[in-house]
Design an enzyme around this catalytic site. Structure first.
Site, mmCIF file in Angstrom:
data_model
loop_
_atom_site.group_PDB
_atom_site.id
_atom_site.type_symbol
_atom_site.label_atom_id
_atom_site.label_comp_id
_atom_site.label_asym_id
_atom_site.label_seq_id
_atom_site.Cartn_x
_atom_site.Cartn_y
_atom_site.Cartn_z
ATOM 1 N N GLY A 222 0.817 -1.204 0.000
ATOM 2 C CA GLY A 222 0.000 0.000 0.000
ATOM 3 C C GLY A 222 0.846 1.247 0.000
ATOM 4 O O GLY A 222 2.038 1.210 0.311
ATOM 5 N N LYS A 228 0.215 0.129 7.506
ATOM 6 C CA LYS A 228 0.782 -1.219 7.408
ATOM 7 C C LYS A 228 1.426 -1.647 8.735
ATOM 8 O O LYS A 228 1.235 -2.776 9.190
ATOM 9 C CB LYS A 228 1.799 -1.262 6.266
ATOM 10 C CG LYS A 228 1.192 -0.974 4.900
ATOM 11 C CD LYS A 228 2.205 -1.135 3.786
ATOM 12 C CE LYS A 228 3.211 -0.011 3.750
ATOM 13 N NZ LYS A 228 2.614 1.301 3.411
ATOM 14 N N THR A 229 2.190 -0.769 9.340
ATOM 15 C CA THR A 229 2.818 -1.096 10.624
ATOM 16 C C THR A 229 1.773 -1.243 11.718
ATOM 17 O O THR A 229 1.847 -2.154 12.556
ATOM 18 C CB THR A 229 3.832 -0.011 11.000
ATOM 19 O OG1 THR A 229 4.803 0.118 9.960
ATOM 20 C CG2 THR A 229 4.536 -0.353 12.302
ATOM 21 N N GLU A 446 -8.124 33.656 -8.088
ATOM 22 C CA GLU A 446 -8.833 32.612 -7.350
ATOM 23 C C GLU A 446 -10.320 32.620 -7.670
ATOM 24 O O GLU A 446 -10.945 31.556 -7.784
ATOM 25 C CB GLU A 446 -8.608 32.793 -5.845
ATOM 26 C CG GLU A 446 -7.163 32.667 -5.399
ATOM 27 C CD GLU A 446 -6.542 31.342 -5.809
ATOM 28 O OE1 GLU A 446 -7.279 30.333 -5.907
ATOM 29 O OE2 GLU A 446 -5.321 31.311 -6.026
ATOM 30 N N HIS A 449 -10.960 30.712 -10.812
ATOM 31 C CA HIS A 449 -11.115 29.269 -10.577
ATOM 32 C C HIS A 449 -12.525 28.960 -10.071
ATOM 33 O O HIS A 449 -13.193 28.046 -10.569
ATOM 34 C CB HIS A 449 -10.086 28.795 -9.539
ATOM 35 C CG HIS A 449 -8.681 28.720 -10.046
ATOM 36 N ND1 HIS A 449 -8.327 27.999 -11.155
ATOM 37 C CD2 HIS A 449 -7.532 29.269 -9.572
ATOM 38 C CE1 HIS A 449 -7.023 28.098 -11.351
ATOM 39 N NE2 HIS A 449 -6.516 28.875 -10.408
#
Length: 668
Positions: A222, A228-229, A446, A449
């Site tokens: 992944g 994962k850990t 901005e 957008h």
């Protein structure tokens, strides 16, 4: 008085003897070795000090004293040119002198006209030099200590414990809190796959009765930050077994054979603690594909370590209750021998969570943090598409820090939204002072957008528009998707191109000038257009072909390079198609902003005054103007009638089900 009694207690023989007995056997031996080395150093220092304290006189002075009858005797060491002179007068004592190598003491005295009556006794000593003896003893002690440490070390290259494994045996509840599946969210499929591993660790006899064996290894694949850990620790915590954690890079050293020795030591420790879990993080550091020809550069140390790992995993039997869990985001570079059945039997994919998973992850990380009434984590989950579990943990932590900084007793929605902006774009740059002209250009950029997003059917609703600088950005416009998407249509790509180029178009419409503020917008637009042409077959001129083949780069969570597999003529056509897509989108953006120029000016002036507009305020400015609707219904209807059927030959060739690839190219 009390300090003297306390010191006397600590230096008493009884206390030292009692403390020495409490030490383990290896500790006692080490203490004795250190004491021997210290004693040798002290003896050498004393001998050297005694030698330096002796008075040394020239040989001519000795001859004169002998001639005067003041010397009782002279001693010399055989093989040395140093003599010791003893005087008759006890007050003068003993002195030393240096004679020439070739001349004896008798010859030196005769040459000095010493009368026979005054000739002292001359004694030749055959004892060894004391300083040399102590030096030899110290050297022998050091060599003996080093030899003992080498013999005591484990493994072929165990000098000083180099060959011992650096794995950390995490005892849940002691050095770290116990982690279970209740502490892991957003990866329900992965938890379901790993539940069988937990059952095997807790009740191995169930599998033994059926003649079944558990998977020997599980490979977690992944992007970074997907847990994962954490889920590996949860497997050990759920089963209540020891958890050995080590990174793949900790196996490899500059000495050949050390990595293999550490692998052997790791599995030897694990066998003493069965049942248990061994977790190897970033296994691609040691498990990369081995060289298979003279064109490849061989790494002997890494390959020996990989070979030893393969042997240890293959050596398991059904009675060995050890589960190896490895994690990587580069499964494409792993050696095939690691992935075959019998080694890593299962591959579990951990992807970035969807909106339901993000909500569950936020609830996990919000434990122990007081939230204000009315704060719903579902809203934050909708604002964070594409966030990994680590990003969400960081988000909640940043919100808690902001609440403490503002002297609040609970975390509110404002802190959580501010944390989202901090994670996405960085902290506010309040100290940045810009001119009114640049502030106006940023505001119009901005709003360009935002206005194009509002007038396009396939762009998500505007959530926030701001001209407050964050990180490297002078301002930002954030759109909020209503749902997670895993597919993108050509119409969506085309509209997103218009949205991305809206800021540049607004600058040209209002100021009849363009600035460098749109550099990142142009990069994103070019990447999207190139992906449409080269990867997704959305160009009519080039047709349904994929141009370029992946040739390295990151497999998960990053970009990838491509190998050129087409001619220069096709490359020229690709450039033309990319340019056409971008130019068409820019022309559409100019048209939209020119049509709604009055709205563009009004909203920009309001933004200059307030600096930030949220989605509700922005949408209220468009009262009476309906928002365009996407063509989703018509697409679903046409899919029923126009989808081509697969021929039996194609189905036999395995083409009946073609997985859809989502490589993270979703714009926005």
């Amino acid at each position: 008085m009390k300090s003297r009694l306390k010191l006397k207690h600590y230096v008493s023989p009884a206390y030292i003897k009692r403390s020495f007995r409490k030490l383990p056997r290896r500790g006692r031996i080490s203490m004795l070795i250190l004491a021997g080395i210290a004693l040798s150093i002290i003896l050498v220092a004393v001998a050297t000090a005694q030698t330096r304290n002796q008075v040394q006189v020239p040989i001519s002075q000795v001859i004169a004293d002998v001639r005067a009858g003041q010397v009782a005797r002279i001693e010399l060491n055989e093989g040395s040119n140093e003599i010791s002179v003893f005087y008759k007068d006890p007050a003068r004592g003993k002195v030393t002198a240096i004679k020439e190598w070739q001349v004896s003491v008798q010859e030196a005295l005769t040459a000095g006209d010493v009368p026979a009556s005054a000739m002292p006794d001359i004694v030749v000593e055959r004892t060894a030099n004391t300083g040399g003896l102590f030096g030899f003893l110290m050297l022998a002690a050091i060599v003996g200590s080093a030899t003992f440490l080498i013999i005591r070390g484990q493994g072929r290259s165990a000098i000083g414990g180099v060959g011992k494994s650096k794995a950390r045996n995490v005892a849940m509840g002691e050095s770290l809190p116990r982690v279970t599946f209740d502490d892991v969210a957003g990866v329900d499929e992965a938890k379901q796959e790993l539940t069988e591993i937990v059952e095997f660790l807790k009740h191995p006899e169930k599998f033994s009765r059926m003649g079944a064996r558990s998977p020997k290894g599980v490979l977690l694949v992944g992007p970074p930050g997907t847990g994962k850990t954490l889920i590996s620790r949860a497997v050990a915590g759920q089963a209540g077994v020891p958890f050995f954690s080590i990174s793949g890079s900790e196996f490899v050293e500059m000495f050949v054979g050390v990595g293999a020795s550490r692998v052997r030591d790791l599995f030897a420790q694990a066998r003493k603690s069965m049942p248990c879990v061994i977790f190897i993080d970033e296994i691609d550091a040691v498990g990369r594909r081995r060289s298979s020809g003279h064109m490849h550069v061989s790494n002997e140390e890494r390959e020996q370590t990989l070979n030893q790992l393969l042997v240890e995993m293959d050596g398991f039997d059904n009675r060995t209750h050890i589960i190896v869990i490895a994690a990587t985001n580069r499964p494409d570079v792993l050696d095939p021998a690691l992935l075959r059945p019998g080694r890593f039997d299962r591959q579990v994919m951990l992807d970035k969570p969807d909106i339901k998973g993000r909500t569950a992850i936020l609830k996990v990380h919000a434990r122990g943090k007081p939230l204000e009434k009315g704060v719903t984590l579902d809203t934050i989950a909708k604002m964070t598409p594409g966030f990994s579990g680590a990003d969400l943990e960081n988000l909640v932590n940043e919100a808690a820090i902001l609440a403490v900084r503002r002297s609040k007793h609970s975390v509110g929605l404002h802190e959580l939204e501010e944390a989202v902006d901090r994670v996405l774009a960085g902290p506010e740059r309040k100290s940045r002072i810009i001119s009114e002209q640049e502030k106006a250009i940023t505001a119009y950029h901005e709003v360009g957008h935002a206005l194009t997003a509002r007038m396009l059917a396939h762009v998500d609703p505007v959530h926030k528009v701001s001209i407050i600088a964050r990180g490297m950005a002078g301002g930002y416009t954030r759109v909020l998707p209503g749902e997670d998407r895993y597919l993108q249509s050509r119409s969506q790509f085309n509209d997103y191109l218009v949205f991305i180029l809206g800021g540049r178009a607004a600058e040209e419409v209002i100021f009849d000038e363009v600035t460098t503020g749109a550099s990142n917008d142009l990069e994103r637009a070019t990447d999207i257009a190139r992906g449409m042409v080269m990867k997704y077959g959305m160009s009519q001129r080039l047709g349904l072909v994929s141009l370029g083949r992946r040739a390295g780069g990151n497999f998960l969570g990053g970009t990838s390079d491509h190998e050129v597999t087409y001619s220069e003529e096709v490359a020229r056509t690709i450039d033309e198609e990319v340019r056409n897509l971008v130019n068409e989108a820019y022309a559409r953006a100019i048209n939209i902003l020119t049509t709604h120029k009055e709205k563009l000016v009004d909203i920009s002036e309001l933004l200059i005054e307030r600096e930030t507009l949220d989605g509700t305020e922005f949408e209220a400015l468009f009262e009476g103007i309906p928002r365009p609707q996407p063509r989703a219904a018509r697409l679903r209807k046409s899919a029923r009638t126009t989808m081509p059927l697969l021929s039996p030959d194609m189905m036999a060739a395995g083409l009946a089900h073609v997985p859809v690839e989502n490589e993270g190219n979703t714009p926005g």
